[in-house]
Design a protein around this motif. Structure first.
Motif, short mmCIF file in Angstrom:
data_model
loop_
_atom_site.label_atom_id
_atom_site.label_comp_id
_atom_site.label_asym_id
_atom_site.label_seq_id
_atom_site.Cartn_x
_atom_site.Cartn_y
_atom_site.Cartn_z
N THR A 1 3.59 -1.74 1.66
CA THR A 1 2.14 -1.93 1.81
C THR A 1 1.75 -2.03 3.28
OG1 THR A 1 2.07 -3.09 -0.31
CG2 THR A 1 0.20 -3.39 1.14
N ALA A 2 2.54 -2.75 4.05
CA ALA A 2 2.25 -2.88 5.48
C ALA A 2 2.37 -1.53 6.19
CB ALA A 2 3.18 -3.89 6.12
N SER A 3 3.39 -0.75 5.83
CA SER A 3 3.56 0.56 6.48
C SER A 3 2.43 1.52 6.07
CB SER A 3 4.93 1.16 6.17
OG SER A 3 5.03 1.53 4.83
N VAL A 4 1.97 1.45 4.83
CA VAL A 4 0.85 2.29 4.40
C VAL A 4 -0.42 1.87 5.13
CG1 VAL A 4 -0.67 2.80 2.43
CG2 VAL A 4 1.80 2.90 2.14
N HIS A 5 -0.61 0.59 5.30
CA HIS A 5 -1.78 0.08 6.02
C HIS A 5 -1.78 0.60 7.46
CE1 HIS A 5 -5.00 -2.61 7.15
NE2 HIS A 5 -4.27 -3.08 8.15
N GLU A 6 -0.64 0.55 8.12
CA GLU A 6 -0.53 1.06 9.49
C GLU A 6 -0.77 2.57 9.55
OE1 GLU A 6 -0.25 -0.57 12.42
OE2 GLU A 6 -0.55 -2.35 11.16
N ALA A 7 -0.20 3.28 8.55
CA ALA A 7 -0.36 4.74 8.53
C ALA A 7 -1.82 5.13 8.29
CB ALA A 7 0.54 5.36 7.46
N ALA A 8 -2.53 4.31 7.51
CA ALA A 8 -3.94 4.61 7.21
C ALA A 8 -4.81 4.52 8.45
CB ALA A 8 -4.45 3.65 6.13
N GLU B 1 -3.02 14.71 5.92
CA GLU B 1 -1.85 15.28 6.62
C GLU B 1 -0.93 14.20 7.17
OE1 GLU B 1 -3.20 17.97 9.58
OE2 GLU B 1 -4.28 19.22 8.15
N ASN B 2 -1.12 12.98 6.72
CA ASN B 2 -0.34 11.86 7.21
C ASN B 2 0.83 11.60 6.26
OD1 ASN B 2 0.61 9.34 8.00
ND2 ASN B 2 -1.41 8.60 8.58
N GLY B 3 2.02 12.05 6.63
CA GLY B 3 3.20 11.93 5.78
C GLY B 3 3.56 10.49 5.46
N ASP B 4 3.46 9.61 6.46
CA ASP B 4 3.80 8.20 6.21
C ASP B 4 2.88 7.60 5.15
OD1 ASP B 4 5.81 8.25 8.06
OD2 ASP B 4 4.59 7.42 9.69
N TYR B 5 1.60 7.96 5.21
CA TYR B 5 0.63 7.45 4.24
C TYR B 5 0.92 8.01 2.85
CZ TYR B 5 -3.77 6.40 1.95
OH TYR B 5 -4.71 5.94 1.09
N ILE B 6 1.12 9.32 2.78
CA ILE B 6 1.34 9.99 1.48
C ILE B 6 2.60 9.46 0.81
CG2 ILE B 6 1.88 12.19 0.39
CD1 ILE B 6 0.04 13.48 2.57
N TYR B 7 3.71 9.42 1.56
CA TYR B 7 4.97 8.97 0.96
C TYR B 7 4.98 7.47 0.70
CZ TYR B 7 6.55 13.65 1.89
OH TYR B 7 6.66 15.01 1.90
N GLY B 8 4.26 6.71 1.52
CA GLY B 8 4.14 5.28 1.27
C GLY B 8 3.38 5.00 -0.02
N LYS B 9 2.28 5.72 -0.24
CA LYS B 9 1.52 5.55 -1.48
C LYS B 9 2.36 5.96 -2.69
CE LYS B 9 -2.46 4.74 -1.81
NZ LYS B 9 -3.16 3.49 -2.10
N ARG B 10 3.14 7.02 -2.54
CA ARG B 10 4.01 7.46 -3.63
C ARG B 10 5.05 6.38 -3.95
NH1 ARG B 10 6.79 12.91 -2.65
NH2 ARG B 10 4.67 13.62 -3.01
N ARG B 11 5.63 5.78 -2.90
CA ARG B 11 6.62 4.72 -3.11
C ARG B 11 5.99 3.49 -3.76
NH1 ARG B 11 10.95 3.27 -5.13
NH2 ARG B 11 11.88 1.41 -4.24
N LEU B 12 4.76 3.17 -3.39
CA LEU B 12 4.06 2.06 -4.03
C LEU B 12 3.87 2.31 -5.53
CD1 LEU B 12 1.31 1.00 -1.49
CD2 LEU B 12 3.26 -0.35 -2.27
N ARG B 13 3.53 3.55 -5.90
CA ARG B 13 3.38 3.89 -7.32
C ARG B 13 4.71 3.74 -8.05
NH1 ARG B 13 0.01 7.90 -5.18
NH2 ARG B 13 1.66 9.45 -5.34
N GLU B 14 5.81 4.18 -7.40
CA GLU B 14 7.14 4.06 -8.02
C GLU B 14 7.51 2.59 -8.22
OE1 GLU B 14 9.60 6.10 -5.23
OE2 GLU B 14 8.99 8.09 -5.90
N ILE B 15 7.26 1.77 -7.21
CA ILE B 15 7.58 0.33 -7.30
C ILE B 15 6.76 -0.31 -8.41
CG2 ILE B 15 7.36 -1.88 -6.12
CD1 ILE B 15 8.04 -0.38 -3.50
N ASP B 16 5.46 -0.03 -8.43
CA ASP B 16 4.59 -0.63 -9.46
C ASP B 16 5.02 -0.20 -10.86
OD1 ASP B 16 3.19 -1.88 -7.48
OD2 ASP B 16 1.49 -0.49 -7.51
N SER B 17 5.38 1.07 -11.00
CA SER B 17 5.82 1.57 -12.30
C SER B 17 7.10 0.88 -12.75
CB SER B 17 6.03 3.09 -12.21
OG SER B 17 6.56 3.58 -13.41
N ARG B 18 8.06 0.74 -11.84
CA ARG B 18 9.34 0.11 -12.19
C ARG B 18 9.14 -1.38 -12.51
NH1 ARG B 18 14.22 0.79 -14.48
NH2 ARG B 18 15.74 -0.62 -13.57
N VAL B 19 8.32 -2.07 -11.75
CA VAL B 19 8.04 -3.48 -12.02
C VAL B 19 7.36 -3.64 -13.37
CG1 VAL B 19 6.66 -5.47 -11.28
CG2 VAL B 19 8.04 -4.22 -9.62
#
Length: 169
Positions: free
Chosen positions: A39-46, A53-71
């Motif tokens: 979340t902190a890295s996505v906030h910084e990337a935003a 075109e911001n890879g850190d933002y896109i992949y960070g959001k994707r990872r957040l969805r994966e974490i939320d889904s697994r939890v």
């Protein structure tokens, strides 16, 4: 061709105390440690402007969805699981949690512990109770034959020992 896939059959709802502890630790790790970092890295990337075109933002959001889904999955699964912490009164038969020593027709020995589908790991010699071999072993006694149909044909095993151990959780 549609993308519909029928839901997977649910696994058995039993788990050992060690398996439950591992799942709860995974939820804690994802929710308390990893999610705040992502979340902190996505906030910084935003803050860096164009998000399309911001890879850190896109992949960070994707990872957040994966974490939320697994939890979400683990939380629901933990609610429906039954922890089996007691040793059965009849320790001469194979039940959930048993360590079973097998011998195949060639004299090769194996030892497996029968555990729930959420915690099996063949590298740790733990076998899901939903697997064909475990299903064939359940309820059997020492010196019984166990027949398992595999892609290579029918395989025959002999139960040479059954043991249970108390969980230290």
């Amino acid at each position: 061709m549609s993308r519909y896939r029928p839901p997977r059959a649910k696994g058995s709802c039993y788990i050992t105390p060690e398996g439950e502890r591992r799942l709860r630790e995974e939820v804690r790790q994802l929710w308390k440690v990893e999610r705040p970092q992502v979340t902190a890295s996505v906030h910084e990337a935003a803050k860096n402007g164009d998000r399309s075109e911001n890879g850190d933002y896109i992949y960070g959001k994707r990872r957040l969805r994966e974490i939320d889904s697994r939890v979400r999955f683990l939380s629901k699964r933990l609610e429906e699981l039954t922890v089996v912490a007691e040793i059965p009164s009849n320790q001469d038969k194979v039940y959930f949690g048993a360590w079973v020593s097998l011998e195949d027709e060639d004299g090769k020995e194996f030892e497996y512990r029968i555990v729930g589908p959420d915690e099996f790991d063949l590298s740790q010699n733990t076998l899901s109770m939903d697997s064909p071999l475990a299903k064939a072993m359940l309820g059997k006694s020492r010196d019984d034959e166990v027949k398992v149909v595999t892609p290579k044909g029918e395989t025959l095993y002999y139960i040479i020992a059954i043991r249970y151990q108390i969980s230290r959780v």
